[in-house]
Write a protein that holds these residues in place. Structure first.
Motif, PDB file in Angstrom:
ATOM      1  N   PRO A  29      12.664 -19.168  10.808  1.00 10.95           N
ATOM      2  CA  PRO A  29      12.400 -20.190   9.795  1.00 10.95           C
ATOM      3  C   PRO A  29      11.442 -19.658   8.732  1.00 10.95           C
ATOM      4  CG  PRO A  29      11.175 -20.670  11.791  1.00 10.95           C
ATOM      5  CD  PRO A  29      12.056 -19.502  12.118  1.00 10.95           C
ATOM      6  N   VAL A  30      11.773 -19.903   7.490  1.00 10.84           N
ATOM      7  CA  VAL A  30      10.928 -19.509   6.371  1.00 10.84           C
ATOM      8  C   VAL A  30      10.754 -20.705   5.448  1.00 10.84           C
ATOM      9  CG1 VAL A  30      11.711 -17.109   6.498  1.00 10.84           C
ATOM     10  CG2 VAL A  30      12.833 -18.685   4.926  1.00 10.84           C
ATOM     11  N   VAL A  31       9.807 -20.608   4.521  1.00 11.35           N
ATOM     12  CA  VAL A  31       9.592 -21.659   3.530  1.00 11.35           C
ATOM     13  C   VAL A  31       9.608 -21.032   2.148  1.00 11.35           C
ATOM     14  CG1 VAL A  31       8.337 -23.253   5.037  1.00 11.35           C
ATOM     15  CG2 VAL A  31       7.088 -21.440   3.836  1.00 11.35           C
ATOM     16  N   ALA A  32       9.863 -21.867   1.143  1.00 14.02           N
ATOM     17  CA  ALA A  32       9.937 -21.396  -0.231  1.00 14.02           C
ATOM     18  C   ALA A  32       8.906 -22.115  -1.084  1.00 14.02           C
ATOM     19  CB  ALA A  32      11.333 -21.621  -0.806  1.00 14.02           C
ATOM     20  N   GLY A  33       8.259 -21.374  -1.956  1.00 13.85           N
ATOM     21  CA  GLY A  33       7.330 -21.933  -2.928  1.00 13.85           C
ATOM     22  C   GLY A  33       7.833 -21.660  -4.322  1.00 13.85           C
ATOM     23  N   ARG A  42       9.157 -18.812 -10.851  1.00  9.67           N
ATOM     24  CA  ARG A  42       9.076 -17.778  -9.817  1.00  9.67           C
ATOM     25  C   ARG A  42       9.186 -18.447  -8.460  1.00  9.67           C
ATOM     26  NH1 ARG A  42       4.477 -14.137  -7.730  1.00  9.67           N
ATOM     27  NH2 ARG A  42       5.617 -12.340  -6.919  1.00  9.67           N
ATOM     28  N   VAL A  43       9.916 -17.814  -7.546  1.00 13.88           N
ATOM     29  CA  VAL A  43      10.113 -18.316  -6.188  1.00 13.88           C
ATOM     30  C   VAL A  43       9.720 -17.242  -5.193  1.00 13.88           C
ATOM     31  CG1 VAL A  43      11.828 -19.066  -4.496  1.00 13.88           C
ATOM     32  CG2 VAL A  43      11.962 -19.910  -6.845  1.00 13.88           C
ATOM     33  N   LEU A  44       8.978 -17.646  -4.163  1.00 11.26           N
ATOM     34  CA  LEU A  44       8.669 -16.765  -3.039  1.00 11.26           C
ATOM     35  C   LEU A  44       9.172 -17.414  -1.760  1.00 11.26           C
ATOM     36  CD1 LEU A  44       4.954 -15.668  -3.676  1.00 11.26           C
ATOM     37  CD2 LEU A  44       7.035 -14.397  -4.240  1.00 11.26           C
ATOM     38  N   CYS A  45       9.752 -16.637  -0.877  1.00  7.39           N
ATOM     39  CA  CYS A  45      10.135 -17.091   0.461  1.00  7.39           C
ATOM     40  C   CYS A  45       9.328 -16.287   1.475  1.00  7.39           C
ATOM     41  CB  CYS A  45      11.629 -16.884   0.718  1.00  7.39           C
ATOM     42  SG  CYS A  45      12.710 -17.903  -0.304  1.00  7.39           S
ATOM     43  N   ALA A  46       8.651 -16.989   2.394  1.00  7.72           N
ATOM     44  CA  ALA A  46       7.785 -16.315   3.355  1.00  7.72           C
ATOM     45  C   ALA A  46       7.972 -16.903   4.746  1.00  7.72           C
ATOM     46  CB  ALA A  46       6.323 -16.432   2.925  1.00  7.72           C
ATOM     47  N   ASP A  47       7.657 -16.082   5.758  1.00 13.37           N
ATOM     48  CA  ASP A  47       7.756 -16.556   7.139  1.00 13.37           C
ATOM     49  C   ASP A  47       6.421 -17.147   7.595  1.00 13.37           C
ATOM     50  OD1 ASP A  47       6.053 -14.445   7.805  1.00 13.37           O
ATOM     51  OD2 ASP A  47       7.634 -13.201   8.666  1.00 13.37           O
ATOM     52  N   ALA A  48       6.339 -17.498   8.858  1.00 13.95           N
ATOM     53  CA  ALA A  48       5.154 -18.187   9.384  1.00 13.95           C
ATOM     54  C   ALA A  48       3.913 -17.311   9.398  1.00 13.95           C
ATOM     55  CB  ALA A  48       5.442 -18.699  10.798  1.00 13.95           C
ATOM     56  N   HIS A  49       4.061 -15.993   9.227  1.00 13.41           N
ATOM     57  CA  HIS A  49       2.926 -15.083   9.196  1.00 13.41           C
ATOM     58  C   HIS A  49       2.467 -14.791   7.770  1.00 13.41           C
ATOM     59  CE1 HIS A  49       3.518 -14.457  13.456  1.00 13.41           C
ATOM     60  NE2 HIS A  49       4.791 -14.131  13.233  1.00 13.41           N
ATOM     61  N   GLY A  50       3.174 -15.347   6.784  1.00 11.85           N
ATOM     62  CA  GLY A  50       2.833 -15.099   5.395  1.00 11.85           C
ATOM     63  C   GLY A  50       3.513 -13.893   4.793  1.00 11.85           C
ATOM     64  N   THR A  51       4.402 -13.277   5.534  1.00 12.85           N
ATOM     65  CA  THR A  51       5.139 -12.125   5.011  1.00 12.85           C
ATOM     66  C   THR A  51       6.193 -12.606   4.022  1.00 12.85           C
ATOM     67  OG1 THR A  51       4.842 -10.953   7.099  1.00 12.85           O
ATOM     68  CG2 THR A  51       6.554 -10.131   5.611  1.00 12.85           C
ATOM     69  N   VAL A  52       6.133 -12.107   2.794  1.00 10.28           N
ATOM     70  CA  VAL A  52       7.113 -12.491   1.776  1.00 10.28           C
ATOM     71  C   VAL A  52       8.395 -11.716   2.020  1.00 10.28           C
ATOM     72  CG1 VAL A  52       7.649 -12.479  -0.684  1.00 10.28           C
ATOM     73  CG2 VAL A  52       5.348 -13.118   0.088  1.00 10.28           C
ATOM     74  N   THR A 471      -2.553 -16.248   5.366  1.00 10.86           N
ATOM     75  CA  THR A 471      -3.325 -15.500   4.366  1.00 10.86           C
ATOM     76  C   THR A 471      -4.233 -14.453   4.965  1.00 10.86           C
ATOM     77  OG1 THR A 471      -5.200 -17.043   4.340  1.00 10.86           O
ATOM     78  CG2 THR A 471      -3.355 -17.529   2.857  1.00 10.86           C
ATOM     79  N   GLY A 472      -4.409 -14.458   6.293  1.00 10.93           N
ATOM     80  CA  GLY A 472      -5.359 -13.526   6.887  1.00 10.93           C
ATOM     81  C   GLY A 472      -4.734 -12.344   7.588  1.00 10.93           C
ATOM     82  N   GLY A 473      -3.405 -12.345   7.745  1.00 13.29           N
ATOM     83  CA  GLY A 473      -2.803 -11.299   8.546  1.00 13.29           C
ATOM     84  C   GLY A 473      -1.966 -10.304   7.779  1.00 13.29           C
ATOM     85  N   THR A 474      -2.030 -10.329   6.438  1.00 11.87           N
ATOM     86  CA  THR A 474      -1.167  -9.432   5.673  1.00 11.87           C
ATOM     87  C   THR A 474      -1.740  -8.032   5.560  1.00 11.87           C
ATOM     88  OG1 THR A 474      -2.243 -10.027   3.589  1.00 11.87           O
ATOM     89  CG2 THR A 474      -0.368 -11.365   4.284  1.00 11.87           C
ATOM     90  N   GLY A 475      -3.066  -7.878   5.740  1.00 14.21           N
ATOM     91  CA  GLY A 475      -3.672  -6.561   5.605  1.00 14.21           C
ATOM     92  C   GLY A 475      -3.958  -6.174   4.172  1.00 14.21           C
ATOM     93  N   GLU A 476      -3.568  -7.033   3.198  1.00  9.14           N
ATOM     94  CA  GLU A 476      -3.761  -6.684   1.797  1.00  9.14           C
ATOM     95  C   GLU A 476      -5.154  -7.063   1.311  1.00  9.14           C
ATOM     96  OE1 GLU A 476      -0.542  -8.113  -0.671  1.00  9.14           O
ATOM     97  OE2 GLU A 476       0.801  -8.045   1.039  1.00  9.14           O
ATOM     98  N   GLY A 477      -5.712  -8.170   1.816  1.00  4.77           N
ATOM     99  CA  GLY A 477      -7.041  -8.575   1.417  1.00  4.77           C
ATOM    100  C   GLY A 477      -8.087  -7.680   2.075  1.00  4.77           C
ATOM    101  N   HIS A 478      -9.263  -7.583   1.455  1.00  3.27           N
ATOM    102  CA  HIS A 478     -10.312  -6.755   2.036  1.00  3.27           C
ATOM    103  C   HIS A 478     -11.671  -7.334   1.689  1.00  3.27           C
ATOM    104  CE1 HIS A 478      -9.631  -5.123  -2.023  1.00  3.27           C
ATOM    105  NE2 HIS A 478     -10.890  -4.748  -2.008  1.00  3.27           N
ATOM    106  N   LEU A 479     -12.666  -6.981   2.509  1.00  4.93           N
ATOM    107  CA  LEU A 479     -14.016  -7.494   2.360  1.00  4.93           C
ATOM    108  C   LEU A 479     -14.864  -6.461   1.629  1.00  4.93           C
ATOM    109  CD1 LEU A 479     -15.540 -10.088   3.347  1.00  4.93           C
ATOM    110  CD2 LEU A 479     -16.436  -8.672   5.196  1.00  4.93           C
ATOM    111  N   VAL A 480     -15.628  -6.925   0.628  1.00  5.06           N
ATOM    112  CA  VAL A 480     -16.516  -6.051  -0.137  1.00  5.06           C
ATOM    113  C   VAL A 480     -17.947  -6.524   0.097  1.00  5.06           C
ATOM    114  CG1 VAL A 480     -17.147  -5.220  -2.432  1.00  5.06           C
ATOM    115  CG2 VAL A 480     -14.742  -5.621  -1.866  1.00  5.06           C
TER     116      VAL A 480
END
Length: 512
Positions: A29-33, A42-52, A471-480
Motif C-alpha cells: 500500500p502506498v499513498v499519493a500527495g 507535482r505528485v509523489l507516491c510513497a510507501d509506509a516508510h516514506g520511500t518515494v 521522515t526519520g528513516g530515509t537517511g537523507e536528513g542529518h544533524l548539524v
C-alpha cells in the motif's frame, strides 16, 4: 446574512478512519500527495516508510498579472493534476504497489467561483490578487474582536476580500453556487461530488479555527451569500473516495480514499517531521520563515506571528522575515562555494551585518523603517560574506527568542529546510548562533507533506506516527551540531546586532 456555524472541529481521533482496502493482498500500500503550485502540479507516491516510489509533474499556465490582478484559468487545474497522477501511478511497480489514499495541497488563498456542478464560472483569483484589498480592510474592522482573539490580521491579499469582490459582481456570474479553493475543486473531480474544505486553506477566506465557524458578522458586513462557503473539516479528514471516472483519468484505483490537505506552507512544514508541540522548523529560502507547533493558540501583540490550526487541534504559529537567502542575491551562484570556503577558513566576522535588501521588516519584529546595515568595515569579500551569513543566523536566533518570550518552549533540534540549509557552513553557523543542533530535513516539500496527510489514518494511525515513520528513516536528513570554539564570538556579535536594532528604534528591549 447570518450563516449557521459548522460543527465544532473534530478531535484527532475523529479525523481518522479505517484504512481503505483497495489493493490486492500482495500489493504494497502506498499513498499519493498532490501539490498544485502556481506553475506546475507535482505528485509523489510513497510507501509506509516514506520511500518515494514514483513521481509525476505537469505544467500549468502562468497567471496573468496586471494592475493588482492575478488570474489563472482554473479549468487547467484538473487536466494537469490528472496528467501528473497518470505519470506517477504508471511508474509504480506493476502489481507490486497500489495507492490507498491521496491528499491535495495548494497555494494559500487561491479560489474560484463555481456553479452547482463545481464547474468554474471564470478565472481563479490567485493568492496575490489585490482587487479585494479595500474589502479586506472593511473585513478587518467588522471582525476586529474575532481577529484579535485569533491573533490574525486580514491583510490586503487575504482571500476573504476576493470572496467579497465576487459577491459584488455576482450578477456577472449567473448560476454562482459556491466558492472553491483549489483543493476543493480537485477533490470534487476526484470523488465526483462536493467535498468539504480543510481549515488550513479556509483560514484566509475567513474561517475561524478557534471557534469552528465562518465569521457571520463579517460575511453580513461584506454581503457574502451564506451558501457560497463550504463545510470545513480538519486536514487529513476523509472527503470521500475516487470515482470510476476519476480512476480512469488518473490511474488511481476506484475506491481510493481522498483526504483533505493543507496549504503549501503548512504542508511543507509537516513534511520536515515537525508535527509535535515544541517542534519548530526554520525555512531558509529567499526569505526566512519560522514555523512550529504549540498546544495552545499563540497570539502576538506585534502582529509578527499568526497561526494555522494543526490537524490534531493544536496550533501552527509562524512568521516570515523580509530577509534570508536574498541576503546573497548580489553574489553570482558560481562564486558561493569559493566564498563559503574562504569564510569558513576566516572564522567569525569582526563586523556585524543585518543583510536586509528590502525596505521594512515583518518578523521577528515589525518595522516599516527597518533598513539593512553593517557595523564595521569588512576586510574583504570573504568577511563580508561571512557577516551576511551570520546576520541571517542572528535574525533566526532573535525569532526563536521572540517565540520563547511569548511563553512557548522550543525543543531541539530545530528542523532546517530551504535552499540555504544546503550550505554546510551556513547551517553550522546557525546551529552555533542558536546554541542548538539543526536537523536538516530530508524532504521539505509540499507534495511530501500531502503524502503524510494521506498516510495519517490509512498507512499509520495518526499524523504524528506517520511523520515518525516516514521522515526519520530515509537517511537523507542529518544533524548539524554547534561549533563550541566559535560560540563566544558569535554571542558577542549577536549582542551588538540586537543593541543596534534597539538603538535605531526598530526593536524594543522587552522584545529582545
Amino acid at each position: 446574512m447570518p450563516i449557521p456555524a459548522p460543527a465544532s472541529p473534530p478531535s484527532p481521533s475523529a479525523t481518522a478512519s479505517t484504512p481503505t482496502a483497495v489493493s490486492p493482498a500482495s500489493a504494497v500500500p502506498v499513498v499519493a500527495g498532490i501539490d498544485i503550485a502556481t506553475a506546475a502540479v507535482r505528485v509523489l507516491c510513497a510507501d509506509a516508510h516514506g520511500t518515494v516510489l514514483a513521481e509525476g509533474r505537469a505544467r500549468l499556465p502562468q497567471p496573468v498579472r496586471e494592475e493588482g490582478r492575478s488570474e489563472q484559468d482554473a479549468r487547467d487545474w484538473w487536466p494537469a493534476t490528472a496528467e501528473a497522477l497518470r505519470q506517477a501511478t504508471s511508474a509504480l511497480p506493476a502489481g507490486g504497489a497500489e495507492v490507498t489514499a491521496v491528499a491535495v495541497s495548494a497555494t494559500s488563498g487561491t479560489l474560484v467561483l463555481a456553479d452547482a456542478d463545481d464547474a468554474p464560472l471564470g478565472p481563479a483569483l490567485m493568492y496575490d490578487d489585490r482587487r479585494g484589498a479595500d474589502l479586506n480592510a472593511r473585513a478587518q474592522e467588522a471582525g476586529a474582536p474575532r481577529w484579535s482573539a485569533l491573533g490574525l490580521t486580514v491583510g490586503p491579499t487575504a482571500a476573504l476580500g476576493r470572496v467579497a469582490w465576487y459577491a459584488r459582481h455576482a450578477a456577472e456570474h449567473p448560476g454562482a453556487a459556491r466558492v472553491l479553493h483549489t483543493p476543493d475543486l480537485i477533490g470534487a473531480r476526484l470523488t465526483g461530488g462536493p467535498v468539504p474544505a480543510d481549515w488550513s486553506h479556509a483560514l484566509k477566506t475567513g474561517y475561524d479555527p478557534r471557534t469552528g465557524e465562518w465569521p457571520a458578522e463579517v460575511l453580513d458586513a461584506l454581503g457574502i451569500p451564506a451558501g457560497w462557503l463550504p463545510d470545513v473539516r480538519a486536514p487529513g479528514s476523509s472527503a470521500g473516495t475516487v470515482s470510476a471516472g476519476a480512476a480512469a483519468e488518473t490511474g488511481l484505483p476506484e475506491g481510493c480514499e481522498v483526504r483533505l490537505g493543507m496549504t503549501d506552507g503548512c504542508a511543507g512544514q509537516i513534511a520536515t517531521g515537525a508535527v509535535r508541540p515544541g517542534e519548530f522548523v526554520g525555512v531558509l529560502g529567499t526569505t526566512y520563515v519560522l514555523k512550529g507547533v504549540t498546544r495552545d493558540l499563540l497570539t502576538d501583540p506585534s502582529g509578527a506571528l499568526y497561526s494555522h490550526r494543526h490537524p490534531d487541534g493544536w496550533w501552527l504559529p509562524g512568521g516570515a522575515s523580509n530577509t534570508g537567502g536574498e541576503a546573497l542575491a548580489q553574489v553570482p551562484s558560481g562564486r558561493l562555494p569559493a566564498l563559503d570556503a574562504a569564510a569558513e577558513e576566516r572564522g567569525p566576522a569582526a563586523c556585524v551585518s543585518y543583510p536586509l535588501r528590502r525596505e521594512g521588516e515583518r518578523f521577528p519584529f515589525v518595522s516599516g523603517a527597518a533598513r539593512g546595515f553593517t557595523l564595521g568595515t569588512p576586510a574583504d569579500d570573504a568577511e563580508r560574506h561571512r557577516a551576511d551569513l551570520e546576520g541571517v543566523a542572528f535574525l533566526e536566533r532573535l525569532a526563536l527568542e521572540r517565540i520563547r518570550a511569548l511563553g512557548v518552549p522550543v525543543s531541539g533540534p530545530l528542523y532546517a529546510a530551504g535552499g540555504g540549509s544546503r550550505s554546510p557552513l551556513w547551517t553550522r553557523l546557525r546551529a552555533t548562533a542558536l546554541g542548538m543542533p539543526l536537523r536538516v530535513a530530508a524532504r521539505a516539500e509540499t507534495a511530501f507533506g500531502a503524502v503524510l496527510l494521506a498516510a495519517a489514518g490509512t498507512l499509520h494511525p495518526s499524523l504524528e506516527e506517520a511523520a515518525s515513520a516516514m521522515t526519520g528513516g530515509t537517511g537523507e536528513g542529518h544533524l548539524v551540531e554547534p561549533e563550541p570554539s566559535e560560540k563566544g564570538a558569535l554571542d558577542d556579535s549577536y549582542g551588538r546586532f540586537v543593541a543596534e536594532l534597539e538603538r535605531r528604534g526598530w526593536l524594543s528591549p522587552p522584545a529582545a
